[in-house]
Design a protein around this motif. Sequence first.
Motif, PDB file in Angstrom:
ATOM      1  N   PHE A 250       0.828  -1.204   0.000  1.00  0.00           N
ATOM      2  CA  PHE A 250       0.000   0.000   0.000  1.00  0.00           C
ATOM      3  C   PHE A 250       0.866   1.260   0.000  1.00  0.00           C
ATOM      4  O   PHE A 250       0.544   2.245  -0.661  1.00  0.00           O
ATOM      5  N   GLN A 251       1.990   1.208   0.738  1.00  0.00           N
ATOM      6  CA  GLN A 251       2.884   2.353   0.744  1.00  0.00           C
ATOM      7  C   GLN A 251       3.499   2.571  -0.641  1.00  0.00           C
ATOM      8  O   GLN A 251       3.606   3.705  -1.093  1.00  0.00           O
ATOM      9  N   LEU A 252       3.901   1.483  -1.283  1.00  0.00           N
ATOM     10  CA  LEU A 252       4.478   1.619  -2.629  1.00  0.00           C
ATOM     11  C   LEU A 252       3.446   2.160  -3.617  1.00  0.00           C
ATOM     12  O   LEU A 252       3.774   3.007  -4.461  1.00  0.00           O
ATOM     13  N   VAL A 253       2.207   1.702  -3.530  1.00  0.00           N
ATOM     14  CA  VAL A 253       1.142   2.227  -4.398  1.00  0.00           C
ATOM     15  C   VAL A 253       0.952   3.716  -4.117  1.00  0.00           C
ATOM     16  O   VAL A 253       0.802   4.520  -5.045  1.00  0.00           O
ATOM     17  N   GLY A 254       0.976   4.105  -2.850  1.00  0.00           N
ATOM     18  CA  GLY A 254       0.851   5.512  -2.487  1.00  0.00           C
ATOM     19  C   GLY A 254       1.987   6.347  -3.043  1.00  0.00           C
ATOM     20  O   GLY A 254       1.775   7.470  -3.518  1.00  0.00           O
ATOM     21  N   ILE A 255       3.201   5.812  -3.003  1.00  0.00           N
ATOM     22  CA  ILE A 255       4.366   6.524  -3.550  1.00  0.00           C
ATOM     23  C   ILE A 255       4.201   6.709  -5.054  1.00  0.00           C
ATOM     24  O   ILE A 255       4.409   7.808  -5.595  1.00  0.00           O
ATOM     25  N   ILE A 256       3.800   5.659  -5.756  1.00  0.00           N
ATOM     26  CA  ILE A 256       3.623   5.730  -7.211  1.00  0.00           C
ATOM     27  C   ILE A 256       2.521   6.726  -7.574  1.00  0.00           C
ATOM     28  O   ILE A 256       2.689   7.563  -8.468  1.00  0.00           O
ATOM     29  N   LEU A 257       1.389   6.663  -6.872  1.00  0.00           N
ATOM     30  CA  LEU A 257       0.289   7.582  -7.156  1.00  0.00           C
ATOM     31  C   LEU A 257       0.668   9.035  -6.843  1.00  0.00           C
ATOM     32  O   LEU A 257       0.283   9.954  -7.570  1.00  0.00           O
ATOM     33  N   ALA A 258       1.432   9.241  -5.783  1.00  0.00           N
ATOM     34  CA  ALA A 258       1.873  10.598  -5.452  1.00  0.00           C
ATOM     35  C   ALA A 258       2.805  11.141  -6.535  1.00  0.00           C
ATOM     36  O   ALA A 258       2.716  12.318  -6.912  1.00  0.00           O
ATOM     37  N   CYS A 259       3.681  10.285  -7.046  1.00  0.00           N
ATOM     38  CA  CYS A 259       4.575  10.707  -8.138  1.00  0.00           C
ATOM     39  C   CYS A 259       3.777  11.004  -9.405  1.00  0.00           C
ATOM     40  O   CYS A 259       4.061  11.986 -10.107  1.00  0.00           O
ATOM     41  N   CYS A 260       2.785  10.181  -9.713  1.00  0.00           N
ATOM     42  CA  CYS A 260       1.937  10.418 -10.895  1.00  0.00           C
ATOM     43  C   CYS A 260       1.170  11.727 -10.753  1.00  0.00           C
ATOM     44  O   CYS A 260       1.064  12.499 -11.717  1.00  0.00           O
ATOM     45  N   LEU A 261       0.630  11.986  -9.573  1.00  0.00           N
ATOM     46  CA  LEU A 261      -0.098  13.228  -9.340  1.00  0.00           C
ATOM     47  C   LEU A 261       0.819  14.438  -9.495  1.00  0.00           C
ATOM     48  O   LEU A 261       0.452  15.434 -10.112  1.00  0.00           O
ATOM     49  N   SER A 262       2.016  14.328  -8.963  1.00  0.00           N
ATOM     50  CA  SER A 262       2.980  15.421  -9.074  1.00  0.00           C
ATOM     51  C   SER A 262       3.330  15.690 -10.535  1.00  0.00           C
ATOM     52  O   SER A 262       3.392  16.840 -10.974  1.00  0.00           O
ATOM     53  N   ARG A 263       3.549  14.630 -11.276  1.00  0.00           N
ATOM     54  CA  ARG A 263       3.884  14.771 -12.703  1.00  0.00           C
ATOM     55  C   ARG A 263       2.707  15.370 -13.478  1.00  0.00           C
ATOM     56  O   ARG A 263       2.891  16.214 -14.347  1.00  0.00           O
ATOM     57  N   TYR A 264       1.508  14.953 -13.166  1.00  0.00           N
ATOM     58  CA  TYR A 264       0.315  15.467 -13.840  1.00  0.00           C
ATOM     59  C   TYR A 264       0.162  16.966 -13.581  1.00  0.00           C
ATOM     60  O   TYR A 264      -0.156  17.736 -14.483  1.00  0.00           O
ATOM     61  N   ILE A 265       0.394  17.372 -12.345  1.00  0.00           N
ATOM     62  CA  ILE A 265       0.250  18.789 -11.992  1.00  0.00           C
ATOM     63  C   ILE A 265       1.300  19.634 -12.703  1.00  0.00           C
ATOM     64  O   ILE A 265       1.003  20.716 -13.206  1.00  0.00           O
ATOM     65  N   THR A 266       2.532  19.150 -12.762  1.00  0.00           N
ATOM     66  CA  THR A 266       3.587  19.940 -13.412  1.00  0.00           C
ATOM     67  C   THR A 266       3.454  19.960 -14.928  1.00  0.00           C
ATOM     68  O   THR A 266       3.885  20.918 -15.569  1.00  0.00           O
ATOM     69  N   ASN A 267       2.881  18.928 -15.539  1.00  0.00           N
ATOM     70  CA  ASN A 267       2.718  18.888 -16.997  1.00  0.00           C
ATOM     71  C   ASN A 267       1.570  19.774 -17.482  1.00  0.00           C
ATOM     72  O   ASN A 267       1.612  20.281 -18.594  1.00  0.00           O
ATOM     73  N   ASN A 268       0.543  19.927 -16.705  1.00  0.00           N
ATOM     74  CA  ASN A 268      -0.605  20.744 -17.106  1.00  0.00           C
ATOM     75  C   ASN A 268      -0.401  22.165 -16.628  1.00  0.00           C
ATOM     76  O   ASN A 268      -0.577  22.469 -15.456  1.00  0.00           O
ATOM     77  N   GLN A 269      -0.015  23.006 -17.511  1.00  0.00           N
ATOM     78  CA  GLN A 269       0.146  24.424 -17.181  1.00  0.00           C
ATOM     79  C   GLN A 269      -1.208  25.107 -17.351  1.00  0.00           C
ATOM     80  O   GLN A 269      -1.757  25.140 -18.442  1.00  0.00           O
ATOM     81  N   TYR A 270      -1.727  25.545 -16.239  1.00  0.00           N
ATOM     82  CA  TYR A 270      -3.020  26.200 -16.305  1.00  0.00           C
ATOM     83  C   TYR A 270      -2.859  27.615 -16.840  1.00  0.00           C
ATOM     84  O   TYR A 270      -1.896  28.321 -16.498  1.00  0.00           O
ATOM     85  N   GLU A 271      -3.773  28.004 -17.675  1.00  0.00           N
ATOM     86  CA  GLU A 271      -3.712  29.357 -18.231  1.00  0.00           C
ATOM     87  C   GLU A 271      -4.391  30.331 -17.299  1.00  0.00           C
ATOM     88  O   GLU A 271      -5.433  30.032 -16.723  1.00  0.00           O
ATOM     89  N   MET A 272      -3.797  31.468 -17.153  1.00  0.00           N
ATOM     90  CA  MET A 272      -4.379  32.509 -16.325  1.00  0.00           C
ATOM     91  C   MET A 272      -5.449  33.227 -17.117  1.00  0.00           C
ATOM     92  O   MET A 272      -5.250  33.580 -18.263  1.00  0.00           O
ATOM     93  N   VAL A 273      -6.588  33.443 -16.570  1.00  0.00           N
ATOM     94  CA  VAL A 273      -7.665  34.146 -17.281  1.00  0.00           C
ATOM     95  C   VAL A 273      -7.718  35.582 -16.850  1.00  0.00           C
ATOM     96  O   VAL A 273      -7.527  35.997 -15.812  1.00  0.00           O
TER      97      VAL A 273
END
Length: 160
Positions: free
Chosen positions: A137-160
């Motif tokens: 469960f800890q390893l799954v949590g580590i992998i999901l946290a890394c995926c979430l971090s990567r997703y957040i950094t890849n999606n550059q939100y545009e300022m409106v």
Amino acid sequence: YAMLLSLIFLIVLVAAVVGFVFRHEIKTNFESNLNLALRNYNVTADRHSEAVDTIQRTLHCCGVQNYSDWERTEYFTQRGIPRSCCKSQDDCLEQDLKDPNKAKLKVFVDGCFSLVTSTMESKMSIVAGISFGIACFQLVGIILACCLSRYITNNQYEMV
């Protein structure tokens, strides 16, 4: 978050390895502490005496190696073998507990050290399985946290 989970995972892993490597020292330490608790056993019900009584009642054992270990204690000269060693509390008289030959028929003859260590070893597979499940469960949590971090950094939100 992934780094914190990784740190916790490594600490648990190191603790498991150290426990496995030093298991013989743990047994030796337990045996010497149990011998010390028997020598210092008294009627005033301190924590060590209560622990000895609980172990003897729960595991149906007496002494460290066997019931005759009590003969070398100061408590035995005063009161005999403790009542926590008795097979039946109704059939255990103090004069019987002072005589090792009579006590042999009324108390548990097996020692507590071998029973405690065999009980611990038999439960080790359950502990290992639960630990492995938590580690997964800890390893799954580590992998999901890394995926979430990567997703957040890849999606550059545009300022409106």
